[in-house]
Design a protein around this motif. Structure first.
Motif, short mmCIF file in Angstrom:
data_model
loop_
_atom_site.label_atom_id
_atom_site.label_comp_id
_atom_site.label_asym_id
_atom_site.label_seq_id
_atom_site.Cartn_x
_atom_site.Cartn_y
_atom_site.Cartn_z
N ILE A 1 -8.10 40.40 -41.41
CA ILE A 1 -7.28 40.53 -40.20
C ILE A 1 -6.23 39.43 -40.17
CG2 ILE A 1 -7.29 40.36 -37.68
CD1 ILE A 1 -10.07 41.76 -37.78
N GLY A 2 -6.63 38.20 -40.49
CA GLY A 2 -5.68 37.09 -40.52
C GLY A 2 -4.58 37.29 -41.55
N MET A 3 -4.93 37.86 -42.70
CA MET A 3 -3.93 38.10 -43.75
C MET A 3 -2.87 39.09 -43.31
SD MET A 3 -6.36 38.10 -47.15
CE MET A 3 -5.15 38.95 -48.13
N PHE A 4 -3.23 40.00 -42.44
CA PHE A 4 -2.26 40.98 -41.94
C PHE A 4 -1.56 40.49 -40.67
CE2 PHE A 4 -5.00 43.74 -44.51
CZ PHE A 4 -4.03 44.34 -45.29
N SER A 5 -2.26 39.72 -39.87
CA SER A 5 -1.73 39.31 -38.58
C SER A 5 -0.73 38.15 -38.67
CB SER A 5 -2.89 38.90 -37.67
OG SER A 5 -2.42 38.42 -36.45
N PHE A 6 -1.12 37.07 -39.31
CA PHE A 6 -0.29 35.86 -39.30
C PHE A 6 1.05 36.01 -40.02
CE2 PHE A 6 -4.57 33.96 -38.52
CZ PHE A 6 -4.31 33.50 -37.24
N HIS B 1 8.45 35.00 -35.20
CA HIS B 1 8.58 33.74 -34.46
C HIS B 1 8.85 32.53 -35.34
CE1 HIS B 1 4.48 32.65 -35.63
NE2 HIS B 1 4.00 33.75 -35.06
N GLU B 2 8.64 32.61 -36.64
CA GLU B 2 8.93 31.56 -37.62
C GLU B 2 8.25 30.22 -37.32
OE1 GLU B 2 13.15 31.41 -38.16
OE2 GLU B 2 13.19 33.37 -39.12
N ASN B 3 7.07 30.27 -36.71
CA ASN B 3 6.29 29.06 -36.46
C ASN B 3 5.10 29.08 -37.42
OD1 ASN B 3 4.61 27.02 -35.45
ND2 ASN B 3 5.26 27.39 -33.34
N LYS B 4 5.05 28.10 -38.30
CA LYS B 4 4.02 28.08 -39.35
C LYS B 4 2.67 27.56 -38.87
CE LYS B 4 5.62 23.63 -40.91
NZ LYS B 4 6.40 22.90 -41.86
N TYR B 5 2.61 26.92 -37.71
CA TYR B 5 1.39 26.27 -37.29
C TYR B 5 0.23 27.23 -36.95
CZ TYR B 5 4.18 22.12 -37.52
OH TYR B 5 4.98 21.12 -37.99
N PRO B 6 0.46 28.41 -36.39
CA PRO B 6 -0.67 29.33 -36.23
C PRO B 6 -1.29 29.74 -37.57
CG PRO B 6 1.11 29.99 -34.78
CD PRO B 6 1.64 28.90 -35.67
N ILE B 7 -0.45 29.90 -38.60
CA ILE B 7 -0.96 30.25 -39.93
C ILE B 7 -1.81 29.10 -40.48
CG2 ILE B 7 -0.34 30.71 -42.34
CD1 ILE B 7 2.15 32.14 -41.32
N ILE B 8 -1.31 27.88 -40.34
CA ILE B 8 -2.04 26.72 -40.84
C ILE B 8 -3.40 26.60 -40.14
CG2 ILE B 8 -2.05 24.18 -40.95
CD1 ILE B 8 1.04 24.39 -41.32
N LEU B 9 -3.40 26.76 -38.82
CA LEU B 9 -4.65 26.68 -38.07
C LEU B 9 -5.59 27.83 -38.46
CD1 LEU B 9 -6.29 25.21 -35.92
CD2 LEU B 9 -5.13 26.60 -34.19
N GLY B 10 -5.04 29.02 -38.68
CA GLY B 10 -5.85 30.16 -39.11
C GLY B 10 -6.49 29.94 -40.48
N ALA C 1 -5.82 30.12 -32.95
CA ALA C 1 -4.69 30.48 -33.81
C ALA C 1 -4.17 31.88 -33.48
CB ALA C 1 -5.10 30.40 -35.28
N HIS C 2 -5.08 32.83 -33.27
CA HIS C 2 -4.65 34.18 -32.92
C HIS C 2 -4.02 34.24 -31.52
CE1 HIS C 2 -5.88 36.66 -36.29
NE2 HIS C 2 -7.01 35.98 -36.37
N LEU C 3 -4.56 33.49 -30.56
CA LEU C 3 -3.96 33.43 -29.23
C LEU C 3 -2.54 32.84 -29.31
CD1 LEU C 3 -6.92 32.20 -27.00
CD2 LEU C 3 -5.66 34.36 -26.76
N TRP C 4 -2.39 31.79 -30.05
CA TRP C 4 -1.11 31.12 -30.24
C TRP C 4 -0.12 32.08 -30.91
CZ3 TRP C 4 -0.81 25.91 -33.34
CH2 TRP C 4 0.42 25.29 -33.13
N LEU D 1 3.32 33.61 -29.20
CA LEU D 1 4.63 33.42 -29.84
C LEU D 1 5.32 34.74 -30.14
CD1 LEU D 1 3.81 30.52 -32.34
CD2 LEU D 1 5.29 30.37 -30.32
N SER D 2 4.51 35.76 -30.38
CA SER D 2 5.06 37.07 -30.74
C SER D 2 5.48 37.89 -29.53
CB SER D 2 4.05 37.88 -31.55
OG SER D 2 3.75 37.21 -32.75
N HIS D 3 5.01 37.51 -28.35
CA HIS D 3 5.31 38.31 -27.13
C HIS D 3 6.02 37.51 -26.10
CE1 HIS D 3 2.14 40.68 -29.07
NE2 HIS D 3 2.79 41.71 -28.56
#
Length: 115
Positions: A53-58, A65-74, A106-109, A113-115
């Motif tokens: 799910i993370g591989m498809f979501s982040f 949104h071009e914010n790398k921090y949710p991916i890093i936290l995920g 990470a998913h909440l963040w 950012l996406s909405h």
């Protein structure tokens, strides 16, 4: 939708780990054999689902949104969940809670950012 699934399954990891620990403490040896036999299947299965799910979501949300921090936290949360698979019981519970909460955040963040 992908982030909501990620939140659900990450939360399921945390709830499952806490519930199993409480059942072992409160239920004692009666439930031990059943829980041990299911643990070898449940944890790896949930980890695979959460990582997929993370591989498809982040990455798809990052394009917006071009914010790398949710991916890093995920990635960090997924790594901690992976480490939990090979840890002694008390550390497995602790690492699962930490990794699961990190993934939920990470998913909440990512969703915000996406909405």
């Amino acid at each position: 939708m992908k982030d909501k699934l990620g939140i659900f399954f990450s939360g399921l990891c945390v709830v499952h780990c806490i519930a199993v620990t409480l059942i072992l403490i409160l239920g004692g040896a009666d439930y031990f054999n059943f829980l041990v036999s299911t643990e070898y299947l449940i944890h790896p299965l949930l980890l695979i689902i959460v990582v997929l799910i993370g591989m498809f979501s982040f990455p798809s949300a990052y394009k917006n949104h071009e914010n790398k921090y949710p991916i890093i936290l995920g990635v960090c949360g997924s790594f901690v969940l992976f480490i939990a698979l090979f840890s002694p019981d008390i550390f497995e519970t602790l690492f699962t809670i930490i990794g699961g909460v990190a993934l939920i955040y990470a998913h909440l963040w990512n969703y915000k950012l996406s909405h």
